[in-house]
Design a protein around this motif. Structure first.
Motif, short mmCIF file in Angstrom:
data_model
loop_
_atom_site.label_atom_id
_atom_site.label_comp_id
_atom_site.label_asym_id
_atom_site.label_seq_id
_atom_site.Cartn_x
_atom_site.Cartn_y
_atom_site.Cartn_z
N CYS A 163 -2.01 -3.08 -9.07
CA CYS A 163 -1.34 -3.77 -8.11
C CYS A 163 -1.70 -5.20 -8.08
O CYS A 163 -0.99 -6.32 -7.67
CB CYS A 163 -1.75 -3.40 -6.76
SG CYS A 163 -1.36 -4.01 -5.27
N GLY B 251 -6.53 -2.26 -0.14
CA GLY B 251 -7.15 -1.12 -0.22
C GLY B 251 -7.56 -0.11 0.85
O GLY B 251 -7.50 1.08 0.87
N ALA C 294 -11.60 -1.68 -2.44
CA ALA C 294 -11.15 -0.70 -1.20
C ALA C 294 -11.32 -1.38 0.00
O ALA C 294 -10.67 -0.77 1.14
CB ALA C 294 -11.96 0.64 -1.54
N PHE D 128 -5.70 3.51 -7.94
CA PHE D 128 -4.92 2.19 -7.29
C PHE D 128 -5.81 0.97 -7.60
O PHE D 128 -6.83 0.86 -7.09
CB PHE D 128 -4.70 2.38 -5.68
CG PHE D 128 -3.63 1.58 -5.30
CD1 PHE D 128 -3.91 0.19 -5.22
CD2 PHE D 128 -2.26 1.91 -4.92
CE1 PHE D 128 -2.95 -0.78 -4.49
CE2 PHE D 128 -1.53 1.26 -4.53
CZ PHE D 128 -1.80 -0.19 -4.21
N ASP D 129 -5.36 0.13 -8.60
CA ASP D 129 -6.18 -1.01 -9.07
C ASP D 129 -5.85 -2.31 -8.54
O ASP D 129 -4.75 -2.73 -8.92
CB ASP D 129 -6.20 -0.89 -10.54
CG ASP D 129 -7.16 -1.92 -10.94
OD1 ASP D 129 -8.32 -2.29 -10.40
OD2 ASP D 129 -7.00 -2.25 -12.09
N ASN D 130 -6.78 -2.65 -7.70
CA ASN D 130 -6.35 -4.16 -7.12
C ASN D 130 -7.45 -5.43 -7.93
O ASN D 130 -7.35 -6.44 -7.51
CB ASN D 130 -6.94 -4.20 -5.89
CG ASN D 130 -5.80 -3.57 -4.78
OD1 ASN D 130 -4.71 -3.91 -4.69
ND2 ASN D 130 -6.50 -2.41 -3.97
N ALA E 62 0.78 -1.05 0.09
CA ALA E 62 0.14 0.10 -0.06
C ALA E 62 0.86 1.18 -0.02
O ALA E 62 0.71 2.19 -0.59
CB ALA E 62 -0.74 0.05 1.35
N VAL F 198 -4.53 1.61 1.49
CA VAL F 198 -4.30 2.87 0.70
C VAL F 198 -4.91 4.10 0.85
O VAL F 198 -4.74 5.27 0.89
CB VAL F 198 -4.53 2.06 -0.78
CG1 VAL F 198 -4.32 3.35 -1.88
CG2 VAL F 198 -3.27 1.14 -1.25
N GLY F 199 -6.32 3.86 1.06
CA GLY F 199 -7.32 4.86 1.17
C GLY F 199 -6.80 5.92 2.45
O GLY F 199 -6.91 7.22 2.26
N VAL G 280 -9.32 4.04 -5.21
CA VAL G 280 -8.80 2.59 -5.16
C VAL G 280 -9.93 1.53 -5.24
O VAL G 280 -11.05 1.71 -4.76
CB VAL G 280 -8.22 2.64 -3.60
CG1 VAL G 280 -9.06 2.88 -2.55
CG2 VAL G 280 -7.69 1.09 -3.42
N LEU H 259 1.29 3.60 -3.67
CA LEU H 259 0.29 4.62 -3.52
C LEU H 259 1.69 5.74 -3.88
O LEU H 259 1.25 6.81 -4.62
CB LEU H 259 -0.36 5.02 -2.39
CG LEU H 259 -0.96 6.38 -2.10
CD1 LEU H 259 -2.24 6.61 -3.17
CD2 LEU H 259 -1.57 6.57 -0.82
#
Length: 336
Positions: free
Chosen positions: A242, A158, A153, A218-220, A132, A161-162, A150, A136
């Motif tokens: 990610c 996620g 999330a 930010f892509d999971n 994370a 990251v947020g 994100v 980021l």
């Protein structure tokens, strides 16, 4: 005296969605510990969506085969050592697998002295937290005033990251899969907004939540979620790749995002994949920041814990279906 080891092995290769029948729990006699190796009691097992990708051979390890012990990153405690670098009782992290005991080359283990909850060394102070942080800030280059979106999330990465984005003065929007998660992200974790990718008007909702476009995505998840986010990117935006959880639980992953590279060119976007190990020389920086946020209470850690080794298969299947909130892990045993 320890005489046997319980472990989950791969019983069959999935043809489509992963099921519990693809695993078999077996008990085996303990093997000898060779020179330079140690035997660990597995205490905590990390459950990550990427473990499903290991069946496909598209991740950062060799393809799984029938008969293999299911691999996983875990926390262990040394119970037998034939290495001068480790003593009985030491705590380690490494790829120990879905089992009670693991015999591992000492060079493949990382010792640590716990000063916080052991589980934190799989979540906020483990791979999840490092992913994370670096994804980021080093890859996405998030800065104050950015709109950060994100996906996944409410998952392990996620959620962090947020919060880290908020701590850096960003406006944060989460993408998740239920109204309950939307409410939780905004009320408990402080996200500015959350949208549901399962809603028919998902793209419209995302655009409304990001009136000036997305500066950092930010892509999971990948798939159609990525497609929709790309259409809302601001000029000069950064896409951090990610994970691709939407494509893991299948033997026929979808092709890449539509419009690439055209949309990248048209909006001067950058799109970057990464592994946390790319920034290993900056680990001290990340740990210092993460520990500081823990100490001052500005970072909430959400752990989704299942009790017992027997829960590992259903734990992974649940992550693939989005049933977890925060970092999912299996509690196998307590330290001695």
């Amino acid at each position: 005296m320890i005489v046997s080891n319980q472990r989950w092995r791969v019983a069959a290769m999935p043809s489509e969605h992963l099921e519990t029948s693809h695993f078999e729990l077996e008990s085996v006699d303990l093997s000898e510990v060779p020179d330079g190796h140690i035997r660990c009691r597995v205490l905590w097992i990390s459950i990550d969506a990427a473990q499903r990708a290991w069946f496909q051979g598209v991740a950062y390890r060799s393809t799984l085969q029938v008969g293999d012990t299911m691999p996983a990153f875990a926390i262990g405690q040394v119970v037998e050592s034939r290495s001068k670098d480790f003593a009985v009782g030491d705590f380690v992290t490494g790829h120990l697998g879905w089992q009670d005991y693991a015999v591992v080359d000492a060079d493949d283990l990382h010792p640590f002295v716990p000063t916080r909850k052991l589980s934190y060394y799989l979540s906020v102070l483990g791979i999840t937290g490092l992913t994370a942080y670096f994804g980021l800030l080093a890859v996405g280059e998030a800065k104050p005033g950015d709109t950060v979106v994100v996906s996944g999330a409410a998952g392990a990465t996620g959620t962090l990251v947020g919060q880290i984005a908020k701590l850096h003065g960003c406006r944060v929007i989460g993408i998740c899969g239920s109204k309950e998660k939307q409410e939780w992200l905004t009320s408990e974790l402080g996200f500015d907004a959350a949208v549901n990718y399962r809603d028919d008007d998902f793209r419209k909702s995302l655009k409304e939540a990001c009136p000036d476009g997305i500066d950092v995505f930010f892509d999971n998840v990948g798939g159609t979620t990525l497609d929709n986010a790309l259409s809302v990117m601001a000029n000069g935006g950064r896409v951090v790749c990610c994970g691709v959880v939407s494509q893991y639980d299948t033997t026929n992953p979808a092709r890449g995002a539509r419009g690439v590279p055209g949309i990248l060119i048209g909006k001067s976007l950058t799109m970057s994949g990464f592994l946390y190990t790319d920034f290993a020389d900056r680990n001290d920086e990340a740990y210092h920041a993460l520990q500081g946020w823990l100490d001052d209470g500005s970072l909430t850690v959400t752990e989704d814990i299942l009790e017992g080794l027997e829960k590992a298969p259903e734990g992974l299947i649940g992550v693939l279906n989005g049933t977890n909130v925060g970092k999912r892990m299996i509690h196998v045993a307590d330290p001695v």
